[in-house]
Design a protein around this motif. Structure first.
Motif, PDB file in Angstrom:
ATOM      1  N   GLU A   1       0.817  -1.205   0.000  1.00 28.34           N
ATOM      2  CA  GLU A   1       0.000   0.000   0.000  1.00 28.34           C
ATOM      3  C   GLU A   1       0.854   1.260   0.000  1.00 28.34           C
ATOM      4  OE1 GLU A   1      -2.543  -0.262   3.359  1.00 28.34           O
ATOM      5  OE2 GLU A   1      -3.911  -1.701   2.437  1.00 28.34           O
ATOM      6  N   LYS A   2       2.135   1.131   0.347  1.00 28.37           N
ATOM      7  CA  LYS A   2       3.003   2.292   0.434  1.00 28.37           C
ATOM      8  C   LYS A   2       3.490   2.780  -0.932  1.00 28.37           C
ATOM      9  CE  LYS A   2       2.771   2.804   4.777  1.00 28.37           C
ATOM     10  NZ  LYS A   2       2.012   3.969   5.282  1.00 28.37           N
ATOM     11  N   GLU A   3       3.268   1.998  -1.977  1.00 29.15           N
ATOM     12  CA  GLU A   3       3.734   2.395  -3.297  1.00 29.15           C
ATOM     13  C   GLU A   3       3.143   3.721  -3.740  1.00 29.15           C
ATOM     14  OE1 GLU A   3       3.295  -0.637  -6.211  1.00 29.15           O
ATOM     15  OE2 GLU A   3       4.364  -2.153  -5.057  1.00 29.15           O
ATOM     16  N   SER A   4       1.864   3.943  -3.416  1.00 32.64           N
ATOM     17  CA  SER A   4       1.190   5.159  -3.864  1.00 32.64           C
ATOM     18  C   SER A   4       1.644   6.391  -3.096  1.00 32.64           C
ATOM     19  CB  SER A   4      -0.327   4.999  -3.722  1.00 32.64           C
ATOM     20  OG  SER A   4      -0.677   4.782  -2.362  1.00 32.64           O
ATOM     21  N   SER A   5       2.323   6.197  -1.963  1.00 34.44           N
ATOM     22  CA  SER A   5       2.773   7.342  -1.175  1.00 34.44           C
ATOM     23  C   SER A   5       4.292   7.385  -1.090  1.00 34.44           C
ATOM     24  CB  SER A   5       2.178   7.288   0.236  1.00 34.44           C
ATOM     25  OG  SER A   5       2.558   6.090   0.890  1.00 34.44           O
ATOM     26  N   THR A   6       4.949   6.828  -2.112  1.00 36.58           N
ATOM     27  CA  THR A   6       6.405   6.733  -2.101  1.00 36.58           C
ATOM     28  C   THR A   6       6.990   7.181  -3.436  1.00 36.58           C
ATOM     29  OG1 THR A   6       6.321   4.839  -0.586  1.00 36.58           O
ATOM     30  CG2 THR A   6       8.373   5.186  -1.785  1.00 36.58           C
ATOM     31  N   LEU A   7       8.028   7.984  -3.363  1.00 36.10           N
ATOM     32  CA  LEU A   7       8.838   8.315  -4.534  1.00 36.10           C
ATOM     33  C   LEU A   7      10.141   7.553  -4.387  1.00 36.10           C
ATOM     34  CD1 LEU A   7       9.529   9.937  -7.095  1.00 36.10           C
ATOM     35  CD2 LEU A   7      10.388  11.746  -5.586  1.00 36.10           C
ATOM     36  N   LEU A   8      10.366   6.571  -5.247  1.00 34.42           N
ATOM     37  CA  LEU A   8      11.562   5.738  -5.176  1.00 34.42           C
ATOM     38  C   LEU A   8      12.604   6.260  -6.159  1.00 34.42           C
ATOM     39  CD1 LEU A   8      12.948   3.245  -3.980  1.00 34.42           C
ATOM     40  CD2 LEU A   8      11.877   1.876  -5.790  1.00 34.42           C
ATOM     41  N   LEU A   9      13.776   6.599  -5.637  1.00 33.94           N
ATOM     42  CA  LEU A   9      14.855   7.149  -6.448  1.00 33.94           C
ATOM     43  C   LEU A   9      16.074   6.236  -6.401  1.00 33.94           C
ATOM     44  CD1 LEU A   9      14.776  10.892  -5.245  1.00 33.94           C
ATOM     45  CD2 LEU A   9      13.663   9.939  -7.274  1.00 33.94           C
ATOM     46  N   GLY A  10      16.843   6.269  -7.494  1.00 41.43           N
ATOM     47  CA  GLY A  10      18.143   5.620  -7.494  1.00 41.43           C
ATOM     48  C   GLY A  10      19.142   6.543  -6.824  1.00 41.43           C
ATOM     49  N   ARG A  11      20.298   6.001  -6.469  1.00 41.43           N
ATOM     50  CA  ARG A  11      21.273   6.820  -5.747  1.00 41.43           C
ATOM     51  C   ARG A  11      21.782   7.995  -6.572  1.00 41.43           C
ATOM     52  NH1 ARG A  11      26.448   3.163  -4.545  1.00 41.43           N
ATOM     53  NH2 ARG A  11      24.833   1.888  -3.559  1.00 41.43           N
ATOM     54  N   GLY A  12      21.659   7.919  -7.898  1.00 48.27           N
ATOM     55  CA  GLY A  12      22.112   9.017  -8.738  1.00 48.27           C
ATOM     56  C   GLY A  12      21.014   9.998  -9.124  1.00 48.27           C
ATOM     57  N   ASP A  13      19.774   9.736  -8.702  1.00 53.74           N
ATOM     58  CA  ASP A  13      18.655  10.617  -9.034  1.00 53.74           C
ATOM     59  C   ASP A  13      18.646  11.840  -8.129  1.00 53.74           C
ATOM     60  OD1 ASP A  13      17.820   8.845 -10.969  1.00 53.74           O
ATOM     61  OD2 ASP A  13      16.467   7.761  -9.622  1.00 53.74           O
ATOM     62  N   SER A  14      17.980  12.896  -8.613  1.00 53.39           N
ATOM     63  CA  SER A  14      17.898  14.138  -7.853  1.00 53.39           C
ATOM     64  C   SER A  14      16.735  14.098  -6.873  1.00 53.39           C
ATOM     65  CB  SER A  14      17.726  15.332  -8.802  1.00 53.39           C
ATOM     66  OG  SER A  14      18.835  15.452  -9.678  1.00 53.39           O
ATOM     67  N   ILE A  15      16.979  14.552  -5.674  1.00 54.63           N
ATOM     68  CA  ILE A  15      15.926  14.661  -4.661  1.00 54.63           C
ATOM     69  C   ILE A  15      15.167  15.962  -4.925  1.00 54.63           C
ATOM     70  CG2 ILE A  15      15.444  14.917  -2.196  1.00 54.63           C
ATOM     71  CD1 ILE A  15      18.049  13.328  -1.685  1.00 54.63           C
ATOM     72  N   PRO A  16      13.848  15.905  -5.114  1.00 56.17           N
ATOM     73  CA  PRO A  16      13.078  17.116  -5.430  1.00 56.17           C
ATOM     74  C   PRO A  16      13.177  18.152  -4.306  1.00 56.17           C
ATOM     75  CG  PRO A  16      11.771  15.140  -5.847  1.00 56.17           C
ATOM     76  CD  PRO A  16      12.989  14.711  -5.100  1.00 56.17           C
ATOM     77  N   SER A  17      13.423  19.394  -4.679  1.00 57.00           N
ATOM     78  CA  SER A  17      13.534  20.456  -3.680  1.00 57.00           C
ATOM     79  C   SER A  17      12.176  20.853  -3.122  1.00 57.00           C
ATOM     80  CB  SER A  17      14.220  21.679  -4.292  1.00 57.00           C
ATOM     81  OG  SER A  17      13.465  22.172  -5.400  1.00 57.00           O
ATOM     82  N   ASP A  18      11.100  20.556  -3.882  1.00 49.75           N
ATOM     83  CA  ASP A  18       9.760  20.937  -3.438  1.00 49.75           C
ATOM     84  C   ASP A  18       9.001  19.757  -2.833  1.00 49.75           C
ATOM     85  OD1 ASP A  18       9.549  19.510  -5.759  1.00 49.75           O
ATOM     86  OD2 ASP A  18       8.053  20.813  -6.702  1.00 49.75           O
ATOM     87  N   GLY A  19       9.707  18.697  -2.469  1.00 42.59           N
ATOM     88  CA  GLY A  19       9.056  17.516  -1.908  1.00 42.59           C
ATOM     89  C   GLY A  19       8.682  17.711  -0.449  1.00 42.59           C
ATOM     90  N   VAL A  20       7.968  16.744   0.097  1.00 41.07           N
ATOM     91  CA  VAL A  20       7.555  16.774   1.495  1.00 41.07           C
ATOM     92  C   VAL A  20       7.868  15.433   2.139  1.00 41.07           C
ATOM     93  CG1 VAL A  20       5.695  18.432   1.127  1.00 41.07           C
ATOM     94  CG2 VAL A  20       5.210  15.991   0.921  1.00 41.07           C
ATOM     95  N   GLY A  21       7.923  15.430   3.459  1.00 43.10           N
ATOM     96  CA  GLY A  21       8.111  14.199   4.193  1.00 43.10           C
ATOM     97  C   GLY A  21       9.557  13.757   4.257  1.00 43.10           C
TER      98      GLY A  21
END
Length: 354
Positions: free
Chosen positions: A113-133
């Motif tokens: 159930e956590k898939e819909s509330s998760t942003l999964l990134l690779g180690r080389g991906d950028s972390i969104p600056s406007d994200g939450v949590g």
């Protein structure tokens, strides 16, 4: 009459498959040939009315299913602490998280159930600056430097560290010593495998613990996955952190030094040596850090070892694990340091001691 013919015609046309009256229908049409144009007109109108009726029924059915789904979502939200609501629940900020690293632990934390509330990134991906949590970093220790350096400044406070080992000095250098940290007493043998929770006879409440800004959100995520997690204050967390460090540094080292394939074998065949090293490291940490361990450290670690008895014994990530004790010196950690040198002289280490 024409109207009666039309009614009968429409009736048989509509239900021709049910009554299997096609021959009769053909006879009827031939008899009513003189009225066929009008009959067809009436039939088409009847068919149109029937289509509208079916559409209405279909829409009612869809509305019913929508209400059922809505009720189900409301029940789902209420069970997870969102509160009762008649509106479709939205993802709350403390329920959404970003996970960096899709390995065994990262994929575990983002599954179901956590898939819909998760942003999964690779180690080389950028972390969104406007994200939450929280931003849960589920990579090996060696990747932390790059992830922290590439993290937007406004999101650094959201970084959550779940790595094994001693991170204090490293995080202090990065200005992140007060960030959320977690001790994962969870074993996942392979990506997608069922996790083994650190629940023991000594600690039925579980050994996994977390502290910091996002501790409640992290614990909730584990709880929703059926895993236990304790939320600790920084003062409670510190001895728990060193206890986990002592476990991984002792059982792995004794296992390698004595040619054991697993931590369980080390405990079974060399329990006295394991206990001597554990006692030595507890005393060394207490003297160095000025902290007190709750009574029963050996019992807690021995009970956990039984839960993960098949875990392979290997001395690795030295700079994050055994290095802390090695650097305290031979006076503080004589048995630990002697075992390390013994492993090095026997070619059992993949690195050279300082």
């Amino acid at each position: 009459s024409v109207v009666l013919h039309h009614i009968v015609f429409c009736f048989f046309f509509q239900y021709r498959e049910w009554f299997k009256m096609k021959p009769f229908l053909a006879i009827y049409i031939s008899i009513s040939a003189t009225q066929l144009p009008n009959a067809l007109s009436w039939s088409l109108n009847a068919a149109a009315l029937n289509k509208d009726r079916l559409n209405i029924i279909g829409e009612l059915g869809m509305a019913s299913r929508a209400r059922q789904k809505k009720a189900s979502r409301s029940k789902w939200a209420e069970a997870r602490g969102f509160g009762s609501t008649t509106a479709t629940p939205t993802v709350m900020e403390d329920d959404f998280c970003t996970i960096v690293g899709g390995g065994r632990i990262g994929s575990l934390l983002g599954q179901g159930e956590k898939e819909s509330s998760t942003l999964l990134l690779g180690r080389g991906d950028s972390i969104p600056s406007d994200g939450v949590g929280p931003v849960i970093v589920c990579t090996r220790n060696e990747a932390l430097e790059g992830i922290i350096e590439n993290c937007p400044d406004n999101r650094r406070k959201d970084l959550v560290f779940v790595q094994n080992g001693y991170l204090d000095d490293f995080l202090d250098q990065k200005g992140l010593k007060d960030n959320t940290q977690a001790l994962l007493y969870v074993s996942v043998t392979a990506k997608g495998a069922e996790p083994i929770d650190g629940v023991t006879d000594v600690n039925p409440e579980g050994l996994t613990a977390v502290t910091g800004l996002h501790s409640s959100a992290f614990a909730k995520r584990l709880n929703d996955l059926g895993l236990k997690c304790r939320v600790l204050s920084p003062e409670e967390y510190r001895p728990a952190m060193f206890e986990k460090l002592i476990w991984i540094s002792t059982y792995m080292l004794v296992g390698v030094a004595k040619d054991c394939s697993s931590v369980g074998e080390a405990a079974l065949n060399h329990g006295d040596l394991v206990e001597q090293v554990v006692d030595e490291l507890v005393a060394a940490v207490s003297a160095k850090e000025g902290i007190s361990f709750p009574p029963g450290t050996m019992e807690r670690l021995a009970a956990y070892t039984k839960v993960v008895s098949t875990f392979p014994a290997a001395v690795k990530e030295f700079e994050w694990r055994n290095s802390y004790f090695y650097n305290l010196g031979d006076e503080a950690c004589p048995k630990h340091n002697s075992l390390l040198r013994e492993c090095e002289s026997n070619g059992k280490l993949s690195f050279k001691l300082p």
